[in-house]
Design an enzyme around this catalytic site. Sequence first.
Site, PDB file in Angstrom:
ATOM      1  N   LYS A 182       0.814  -1.211   0.000  1.00 18.37           N
ATOM      2  CA  LYS A 182       0.000   0.000   0.000  1.00 18.37           C
ATOM      3  C   LYS A 182       0.854   1.270   0.000  1.00 18.37           C
ATOM      4  CE  LYS A 182      -3.805  -2.356   0.032  1.00 18.37           C
ATOM      5  NZ  LYS A 182      -3.253  -3.718  -0.151  1.00 18.37           N
TER       6      LYS A 182
HETATM    7  C1  LIG Z   1      -9.608  -3.252  -1.815  1.00 16.48           C
HETATM    8  C2  LIG Z   1      -9.016  -3.988  -0.647  1.00 16.48           C
HETATM    9  N1  LIG Z   1      -9.785  -4.270   0.403  1.00 16.48           N
HETATM   10  C3  LIG Z   1      -9.298  -4.894   1.473  1.00 16.48           C
HETATM   11  C4  LIG Z   1      -7.977  -5.285   1.541  1.00 16.48           C
HETATM   12  C5  LIG Z   1      -7.493  -5.995   2.746  1.00 16.48           C
HETATM   13  O1  LIG Z   1      -6.430  -5.325   3.349  1.00 16.48           O
HETATM   14  P1  LIG Z   1      -5.466  -6.094   4.338  1.00 16.48           P
HETATM   15  O2  LIG Z   1      -4.522  -6.896   3.504  1.00 16.48           O
HETATM   16  O3  LIG Z   1      -4.780  -5.009   5.112  1.00 16.48           O
HETATM   17  O4  LIG Z   1      -6.309  -6.944   5.194  1.00 16.48           O
HETATM   18  C6  LIG Z   1      -7.139  -5.012   0.471  1.00 16.48           C
HETATM   19  C7  LIG Z   1      -5.731  -5.433   0.485  1.00 16.48           C
HETATM   20  O5  LIG Z   1      -5.126  -5.658  -0.533  1.00 16.48           O
HETATM   21  C8  LIG Z   1      -7.660  -4.346  -0.658  1.00 16.48           C
HETATM   22  O6  LIG Z   1      -6.901  -4.073  -1.716  1.00 16.48           O
END
Ligand SMILES: Cc1ncc(COP(=O)(O)O)c(C=O)c1O
Length: 375
Positions: A182
């Site tokens: 990110k």
């Molecule tokens: C659109 C979206 N939602 C949710 C997530 C979930 O994030 P995390 O990996 O921090 O749980 C991601 C992670 O890639 C994402 O791109």
Amino acid sequence: MDFLPFTRPSIDEGTIQAVGEVLRSGWITSGPRVKEFEAALSERYGGRPVRVLNSATAALELALRLCGVGPGDEVITTPMSWVGTANAILEVGATPVFVDADRATRNIDLDRVESAVTKRTRAVIPVDLAGLPVDRDRLYDFAGRHALRVIEDAAQSMGANWKGREIGSFGDLVAISFQANKNLTTAEGGCLVMNTGEEARLLEKLRLQGITRFSDGGMDVDVRGGKFNLTDIAAVIGLHQLPKLDGFNARRRALAKHYFEHWNRDLGCELPPADFEQTNWHMFQPLLPLDRMTITRGDFIERMKAEGVGVGVHYPAMHLFALYRSLGFRKGQYPVAEEIGRSTVTLPLFPAMTNADVERVCAVSSKVLSPVLAP
Ligand SMILES: Cc1ncc(COP(=O)(O)O)c(C=O)c1O
């Protein structure tokens, strides 16, 4: 020439040193750095309550719990996202209701959301794919008319803005990811931006076993919580990333612009929405002209890698995963998301790239694609 990955975190020596200090301090799990990071995030978001968690998936799941969403409830979202978005809905026992993507933005199609509302709809989870914000005016107008909670999946859109207002600084609940790829990272992690101190207090309980601690050393548990806390090791990385976020995003925007200037239009790829004001350019994703190509997307990715350029896929339309098919979703249900999911490729875009790197990716894409395009 060095291999160019599709993304790479920007971690400086100061951050590495700060992580060392946390490790040496004797307090390595949630502690003072977590509190500091939460305060810094809250300040960024206009004083709104923010609590950090070990992922954005946890933020989405706990946001649903804050809204009281559970079995028998429906939650509207898009099939064009990381599967974590819909998995969180399943995790609380609710039912995901997908609305197809809009071809132009690749985000949830706001022209179609109305028809997905039923008596059981409780919330909507819009996703800012690649950091391009969903139209917040139309979204909140829709949610307001149907009395729905909005849980913004802003996992990818940290630092993006809607008409000049930063994502996270307004709206209902906002979930942000700090996962390694990110725009701001803590290796793994996330946060939830909320509306009230009451929500924040409940979230604190939900993220750590439902515990309330008392000053006499005692504790009580009055709600079933989980284990979603962020460590101080991660939080200190975030504290060092935060002041750099705007610079990172400005560099990403400049690189994205450079792609638009150097991309060979004869290849017939569909470039991402050309927004250089609001998007944080989390990813640069052309759609391949599959109908004209004599090789598959997999072949394209392999040939790019052989030329030293990393390519990702974000994402296949999630309703076609086996789990979701087993819940009744079928091919053909969301044709726009399916087409994007089939043809999307993520090309390198991260702040440490040079303009020459972008030109190299454009040249290699041209070299790989030109000979395999049917006339
Ligand atoms: C659109 C979206 N939602 C949710 C997530 C979930 O994030 P995390 O990996 O921090 O749980 C991601 C992670 O890639 C994402 O791109």
